[in-house]
Scaffold this motif. Structure first.
Motif, PDB file in Angstrom:
ATOM      1  N   GLY A 179      54.145   9.633  14.481  1.00 22.04           N
ATOM      2  CA  GLY A 179      52.947   9.123  15.138  1.00 22.04           C
ATOM      3  C   GLY A 179      52.160   8.177  14.251  1.00 22.04           C
ATOM      4  N   GLY A 180      50.902   7.949  14.626  1.00 21.36           N
ATOM      5  CA  GLY A 180      50.069   7.016  13.876  1.00 21.36           C
ATOM      6  C   GLY A 180      49.485   7.584  12.611  1.00 21.36           C
ATOM      7  N   SER A 181      49.422   8.908  12.505  1.00 22.97           N
ATOM      8  CA  SER A 181      48.926   9.585  11.308  1.00 22.97           C
ATOM      9  C   SER A 181      49.868  10.735  10.992  1.00 22.97           C
ATOM     10  N   PHE A 182      50.066  10.991   9.706  1.00 17.99           N
ATOM     11  CA  PHE A 182      51.015  12.040   9.354  1.00 17.99           C
ATOM     12  C   PHE A 182      50.767  12.528   7.933  1.00 17.99           C
ATOM     13  N   ALA A 183      51.273  13.725   7.662  1.00 17.18           N
ATOM     14  CA  ALA A 183      51.232  14.284   6.309  1.00 17.18           C
ATOM     15  C   ALA A 183      52.397  13.724   5.511  1.00 17.18           C
ATOM     16  N   VAL A 184      52.142  13.475   4.238  1.00 16.26           N
ATOM     17  CA  VAL A 184      53.203  12.950   3.369  1.00 16.26           C
ATOM     18  C   VAL A 184      54.387  13.901   3.342  1.00 16.26           C
ATOM     19  N   ARG A 185      54.127  15.190   3.305  1.00 18.22           N
ATOM     20  CA  ARG A 185      55.229  16.156   3.241  1.00 18.22           C
ATOM     21  C   ARG A 185      56.105  16.082   4.490  1.00 18.22           C
ATOM     22  N   ALA A 186      55.476  15.808   5.656  1.00 15.10           N
ATOM     23  CA  ALA A 186      56.257  15.673   6.890  1.00 15.10           C
ATOM     24  C   ALA A 186      57.115  14.414   6.843  1.00 15.10           C
TER      25      ALA A 186
ATOM     26  N   THR B  83      48.034  12.386   2.867  1.00 12.44           N
ATOM     27  CA  THR B  83      48.092  11.918   4.255  1.00 12.44           C
ATOM     28  C   THR B  83      48.258  10.403   4.295  1.00 12.44           C
ATOM     29  N   ARG B  84      48.727   9.902   5.431  1.00 15.75           N
ATOM     30  CA  ARG B  84      48.843   8.473   5.666  1.00 15.75           C
ATOM     31  C   ARG B  84      48.521   8.174   7.130  1.00 15.75           C
ATOM     32  N   SER B  85      48.038   6.943   7.369  1.00 19.23           N
ATOM     33  CA  SER B  85      47.855   6.415   8.720  1.00 19.23           C
ATOM     34  C   SER B  85      48.369   4.988   8.759  1.00 19.23           C
TER      35      SER B  85
END
Length: 318
Positions: free
Chosen positions: A11-18, A41-43
């Motif tokens: 998606g548009g935002s996600f956890a780095v680990r994911a 986190t990143r977006s």
């Protein structure tokens, strides 16, 4: 070299680990098309829309940051304060959302992550609900938690929004739903513990009403009463000499036949402009005087607001 596409499920935002679990490398996570508001986190970066009003841009950016933080939100934490108020759709002034406000129940430790205002709260003082799967305080807890952030007038404005029973002008249809909470529920939450700004919260609750439908309407009422004017009637239906419905005014002094209207950007459309012209013409024919106010009158020149209303009320009494 073309930039590697990100897995669609992130998606548009996600956890780095994911992202790492999905096979995204460190170099891609440092891509210039990504932004990071919080550690881990990143977006996907989105250019600001300059055609949007300031409040719209602030809301869009806040929602992006909330969605980003949510991807790495610790279990047991919840949004609180201005962030929860935003998610509940409650009115807030511009500029209070510099951080994401996140709460935890005592004895857990409040977050100290950059970009986060962590709050530790006693369990008896908080009730948590969800919106779109996101944990946040219920409206009563949210209002009580705003004593850390807002001043009196805006605490009243939020309480007004919570207590308001949606009503159709003219009373031609029943209310469209109940209030978000009652005054008793707000008072009970305020009495559940030692809230920051409790004295001001109690004063705000005492000045809250059920008829205001926007933050400017609350401010107009408070500016007028603090400026020595009687308290105006909120959400007043104006009728003609034969009882015909002419329109609904946000605030009014019915005895003096003075209506007060706040002109937001929504009044700038052609359709609304035509409605306003017809409405105020009918008011005038029925002997009503209309005071039309803008953002500047309410928030920058409140003395002029009081002067205009005082003059109109005195003129109608002559």
């Amino acid at each position: 070299m073309p930039r590697q596409s990100l897995p669609q499920h992130l998606g548009g935002s996600f956890a780095v680990r994911a992202a790492r679990a999905a096979g995204v490398g460190e170099g891609r996570l440092r891509g210039r098309d990504l932004v990071s508001g919080f550690h881990g986190t990143r977006s996907i970066a989105v250019a600001p829309d300059d055609t949007m009003p300031p409040w719209g841009r602030e809301a869009a950016e806040l929602r992006r940051r909330i969605d980003e933080y949510r991807t790495a939100m610790p279990d047991g934490s919840f949004f609180i304060g201005p962030t929860a108020a935003f998610l509940h759709g409650l009115p807030l002034p511009l500029g209070v959302q510099k951080s994401i406000h996140v709460g935890v129940r005592h004895p857990r430790t409040a977050s100290r992550r950059g970009g986060v205002d962590g709050v530790q709260i006693m369990p008896r003082m908080v009730a948590v609900t969800t919106i779109d799967g996101m944990p946040l305080t219920d409206v009563a807890t949210t209002w009580a938690s705003l004593g850390r952030t807002l001043e009196l007038y805006d605490l009243v404005a939020v309480a007004d929004a919570i207590l308001r029973v949606p009503r159709h002008p003219g009373g031609f249809r029943p209310p469209s739903g109940p209030a978000l909470a009652t005054a008793d529920e707000l008072a009970a939450r305020l009495g559940s513990g030692r809230w920051h700004g409790a004295k001001m919260l109690r004063a705000a609750l005492g000045r809250a009403r059920t008829g205001a439908s926007s933050r400017p309407e609350t401010w107009i009422r408070l500016v007028l009463t603090d400026g020595g004017q009687p308290e105006p009637v909120l959400d007043h239906d104006v009728v003609g000499p034969h009882g015909e419905f002419l329109g609904c005014s946000e605030l009014a002094y019915p005895r003096e036949r003075v209506a007060i209207e706040y002109e937001s950007d929504g009044h700038l459309t052609r359709r609304q402009l035509e409605r306003d012209i017809d409405k105020y013409t009918a008011y005038s024919a029925a002997g009503w005087r209309t005071i039309r106010l803008t953002h500047s009158h309410v928030f920058r020149y409140p003395g002029e607001l009081v002067r205009r209303v005082d003059e109109a009320r005195r003129s109608s009494s002559v």
